[in-house]
Design a protein around this motif. Structure first.
Motif, mmCIF file in Angstrom:
data_model
loop_
_atom_site.group_PDB
_atom_site.id
_atom_site.type_symbol
_atom_site.label_atom_id
_atom_site.label_comp_id
_atom_site.label_asym_id
_atom_site.label_seq_id
_atom_site.Cartn_x
_atom_site.Cartn_y
_atom_site.Cartn_z
ATOM 1 N N HIS A 183 -8.383 10.795 0.216
ATOM 2 C CA HIS A 183 -7.040 11.302 -0.113
ATOM 3 C C HIS A 183 -7.013 12.825 -0.274
ATOM 4 C CE1 HIS A 183 -3.162 11.820 -2.009
ATOM 5 N NE2 HIS A 183 -3.728 12.127 -3.159
ATOM 6 N N ASP A 199 0.566 16.275 -1.046
ATOM 7 C CA ASP A 199 0.128 15.072 -1.763
ATOM 8 C C ASP A 199 1.125 13.940 -1.526
ATOM 9 O OD1 ASP A 199 -1.270 13.469 -3.655
ATOM 10 O OD2 ASP A 199 0.059 14.150 -5.270
ATOM 11 N N HIS A 223 -6.914 18.377 -6.485
ATOM 12 C CA HIS A 223 -5.644 18.170 -7.171
ATOM 13 C C HIS A 223 -5.589 16.971 -8.108
ATOM 14 C CE1 HIS A 223 -4.595 15.278 -3.938
ATOM 15 N NE2 HIS A 223 -3.730 14.801 -4.807
ATOM 16 N N ASP A 224 -6.394 15.935 -7.856
ATOM 17 C CA ASP A 224 -6.350 14.769 -8.742
ATOM 18 C C ASP A 224 -7.521 14.712 -9.715
ATOM 19 O OD1 ASP A 224 -3.963 13.495 -8.100
ATOM 20 O OD2 ASP A 224 -4.820 12.546 -6.318
ATOM 21 N N ASN A 265 0.726 10.384 0.431
ATOM 22 C CA ASN A 265 1.033 9.123 -0.247
ATOM 23 C C ASN A 265 2.068 8.312 0.519
ATOM 24 O OD1 ASN A 265 -0.795 9.480 -2.322
ATOM 25 N ND2 ASN A 265 0.683 10.525 -3.648
ATOM 26 N N TYR A 281 -11.947 7.277 -2.699
ATOM 27 C CA TYR A 281 -10.828 8.126 -3.076
ATOM 28 C C TYR A 281 -10.835 9.479 -2.368
ATOM 29 C CZ TYR A 281 -6.976 9.696 -5.918
ATOM 30 O OH TYR A 281 -5.730 10.125 -6.314
HETATM 31 MN MN MN Z 1 -2.856 12.854 -5.113
#
Ligand code: MN
Length: 745
Positions: free
Chosen positions: A66, A157, A91-92, A161, A63
């Motif tokens: 990202h 972001d 951010h996540d 994506n 992850y």
């Molecule tokens: Mn994100």
């Protein structure tokens, strides 16, 4: 706290490829940002690496790839400050891992925690199903993001994506791409992120219309050699002239945004060949301020000397910039072989704004305002900035940068995902009346984001609101006190007036039947005189009080029989009467029950069922026809009319300090209809506070229960203790002193 070994990275086995990406990110930061706190970025990376250590993306890769990519897009596309980069890395984390916001706050401080919090909330806003209401969603997003960096990271972001969308299932791809086109791209445009906008649009087009996308890409590729050769031939003479005139500039053919080609094909209904046959050239001047502006025009005249301009295609965004700050001269000329060439002429600074938008100038601005007007002022300021020398203290100014757009309004979702706009501080009652008056008239409770709230709850942007109605429910005059919308307020008032009108009709019926029996036949004028002499404001008020049982129709019959005087007494101002009465009623401290200032143990007293007064309440006595005294609270809803219309029947009353006397009081309790709530209430009342319950009636509907509890209490202090304790029971939304509704039949 996150352990020191993680913050320092000593316990983390970071894969070499991610370490390399971090090093690259830091290098980009050093190159692009004015000042960089490298340790902050390293620390944010380690926390993110550790928090996401077990997570994978849909593509299967770890992850952490990202957030790293998002951080790097933030530097390249937006280039604002190191806090933005750290926020991108994290951010996540709060949304997807066990690391809490508090932990982020402890480790990184309030500013970064605020941005992460905004990011977590904002993703909820985008989750909404409110496509087709893009403008409102955009406002919603802006109203939720108090720190502009929230939006920056969100853009980056989304871009990443979109870049990696292929690993998702097709249905999800379509949803995300549609959202990108409807929400993100226009918002990017509003902020002037043109490069980011066109990248988002191209990705969306590839998902939503792959055939057209491929066709455009193929068409452009096939024609590339020919185009390149043409552009070289076209540029050559311009380059020579500008050089010999001493300009410092770049000139290049620019590739067009695929999506804009698609849009033109659709709008102009032309085949691809005709659209991409329009060539596009850009000239960027390395000159500042006023001189830069003047140079744009000088370059323009050089170009139009060499090639014939098409006058109808000329646009001057240098003198009159677009509202998002965009500046450029646009012209279209006829090139060799009669082919059209679009030319943009701008300075380096105009170019930076065109590519990075307002972001390019946030560095210099402390805060922007609330309204569209202030936003425009801000953008004006950006334009002015073009003529000012460059400042270079990015982080200092960015620290307190606040974006408070649209905070006079809140944006709310219906259960179906429709978006409604209401004024700030609106309540579920406002929401209900906004949906439909019938919903407002019968609303009994509300669920906000799935949780029960009281009707007076203040709603926030992004809330999903479900109104629960009951046919038995009718508007409560108390609602007027907390509603904020004009519609809710006027509908509640209308309803109350309607109720009064019906009561007055009923009163008139009662009177007419009774007066026929008594053989009284009075004209409307005579009735009016009688009403005035009895000190009612008008006959409507007289009939209303008969209708609700406050004034005995027999008294009226007797009065009508006995008097024929046309003299009307002077009426004291109604407000004065009421206020002077309140003055006398408020004096207290007497040791015994005092009626009209004297002790009368022989007079029967009753407590009015409309307001159930108890010791501690301010009260007055009303002498009934039988001679007994009825005790009302001064804030009883019937008090004003009794005090004003029948002042001779009123006696001042004060409480005695009698012990062991129990009074009846009633409470209305509203809450969640959960298992065991009733027994929790009765336990608090009877066990903890040793209070006798006389009766309980409960109605529950759609997860809300409403109960009326009648109790014996010794005084107001006792009742207040009870209210306090019941309020603290889990799931209870409101406990109110009960006031009986005026029955109108
Ligand atoms: Mn994100």
């Amino acid at each position: 706290m996150i352990s020191a070994s993680i913050l320092q990275g000593t316990e983390l086995a970071i894969e070499p490829r991610y370490q390399a990406q971090l090093d690259q990110l830091l290098a980009d930061c050093r190159a692009q940002l004015v000042a960089v706190d490298e340790e902050l970025i390293r620390k944010a990376f380690r926390v993110a690496y550790w928090a996401h250590r077990n997570d994978r993306r849909a593509s299967g890769e770890p992850y952490i790839a990202h957030p790293l990519a998002v951080a790097s897009l933030c530097v390249r596309h937006i280039g604002l400050d190191d806090v933005t980069v750290a926020a991108a890395l994290l951010h996540d984390v709060v949304e997807d891992t066990e690391v809490s916001l508090d932990l982020i706050r402890d480790t990184f401080g309030d500013t970064l925690a605020g941005i992460i919090d905004g990011l977590t909330k904002i993703s909820g806003a985008f989750e909404s199903r409110a496509l087709g209401q893009a403008e409102n969603v955009r406002k919603l997003v802006l109203s939720m993001a108090s720190d502009i960096r929230v939006i920056l990271v969100k853009f980056a972001d989304r871009l990443h994506n979109m870049q990696t969308i292929e690993s998702l299932p097709k249905a999800k791809q379509v949803k995300i791409a549609t959202e990108t086109l409807e929400l993100f791209a226009p918002l990017a445009h509003r902020f002037g992120f043109f490069a980011l906008r066109s990248e988002l649009e191209d990705h969306a087009l590839r998902v939503l219309n792959p055939e057209v996308f491929d066709q455009i890409v193929r068409g452009l590729r096939e024609a590339k050699k020919d185009r390149d050769a043409f552009v070289d031939r076209f540029i050559g003479p311009i380059r020579d002239r500008l050089r010999s005139d001493g300009f410092d500039f770049d000139i290049y053919g620019r590739s067009k945004n695929l999506f804009s080609i698609y849009r033109k094909m659709k709008r102009q209904n032309k085949p691809l060949e005709e659209i991409y046959d329009v060539f596009a050239i850009r000239i960027v001047l390395n000159a500042d301020g006023k001189k830069g502006k003047e140079d744009c025009w000088r370059v323009y005249s050089v170009v139009t000397d060499l090639y014939k301009p098409l006058p109808e295609r000329f646009r001057d965004f240098v003198s009159v910039p677009k509202s998002n700050g965009y500046q450029s001269l646009h012209t279209t000329v006829l090139g060799p072989e009669g082919r059209r060439v679009e030319i943009q002429i701008r300075t380096r600074e105009m170019h930076e704004i065109a590519e990075k938008g307002v972001a390019a100038h946030w560095k210099y601005k402390e805060g922007i305002g609330r309204s569209d007007e202030e936003m425009d002022q801000f953008l004006n300021w950006v334009r002015e900035l073009l003529e000012a020398p460059k400042a270079d203290h990015a982080t200092e100014f960015v620290k307190d940068f606040r974006l408070n757009l649209y905070d006079e309004e809140i944006y709310l979702f219906t259960p179906r995902g429709d978006l409604l706009t209401l004024p700030r501080d609106s309540t579920p009652v406002d929401f209900a009346f906004h949906v439909h008056s019938e919903v407002g008239f019968h609303c009994i409770g509300a669920k906000v984001n799935g949780r029960m709230v009281p009707l007076s709850h203040r709603l926030n942007s992004g809330d999903q609101v479900e109104i629960i109605t009951s046919k038995k429910q009718t508007p409560n005059p108390d609602w007027i006190k907390f509603v904020v919308t004009q519609k809710a307020r006027s509908r509640i008032r209308q309803w109350i007036n309607e109720k009064r009108r019906k009561a007055a009709e009923l009163g008139r019926d009662i009177w007419e039947k009774r007066s026929r029996k008594a053989d009284l036949d009075l004209t409307e004028a005579e009735m009016q005189r009688i009403a005035t002499r009895l000190r009612f404001a008008n006959t409507q008020q007289l009939f209303y009080e008969i209708g609700v049982g406050m004034y005995d129709v027999n008294d009226l019959v007797n009065f009508a029989r006995g008097t024929r005087t046309s003299e009307t007494p002077e009426v004291e101002s109604v407000q004065d009467q009421y206020e002077s009465f309140l003055d006398t009623a408020q004096s207290s401290g007497s040791p015994a029950l005092m009626i009209d200032g004297e002790l009368h143990t022989d007079i029967a007293t009753h407590y009015a069922p409309c307001c159930n007064p108890i010791p501690g309440d301010e009260v007055f006595g009303y002498v009934s026809r039988s001679g007994a005294i009825k005790i009302h609270r001064v804030n009883c809803r019937n008090a004003p009319s009794l005090l004003i219309n029948q002042p001779d029947r009123i006696v001042p009353v004060e409480w005695s300090r009698q012990k062991d006397v129990q009074f009846v009081a009633a409470l209305r309790v509203v809450g969640e209809d959960r298992v065991g709530i009733l027994s929790d209430i009765t336990t608090v009342i009877s066990k903890n506070l040793k209070t006798n319950i006389r009766s309980i009636t409960i109605a529950s509907e759609d997860g809300i229960f409403e109960g009326t509890i009648v109790l014996h209490v010794s005084d107001l202090a006792h009742l207040r203790r009870l209210i306090d304790r019941i309020k603290r029971i889990e799931g209870i939304h409101g406990v109110y002193r009960f006031e009986q509704e005026v029955e109108t039949g």
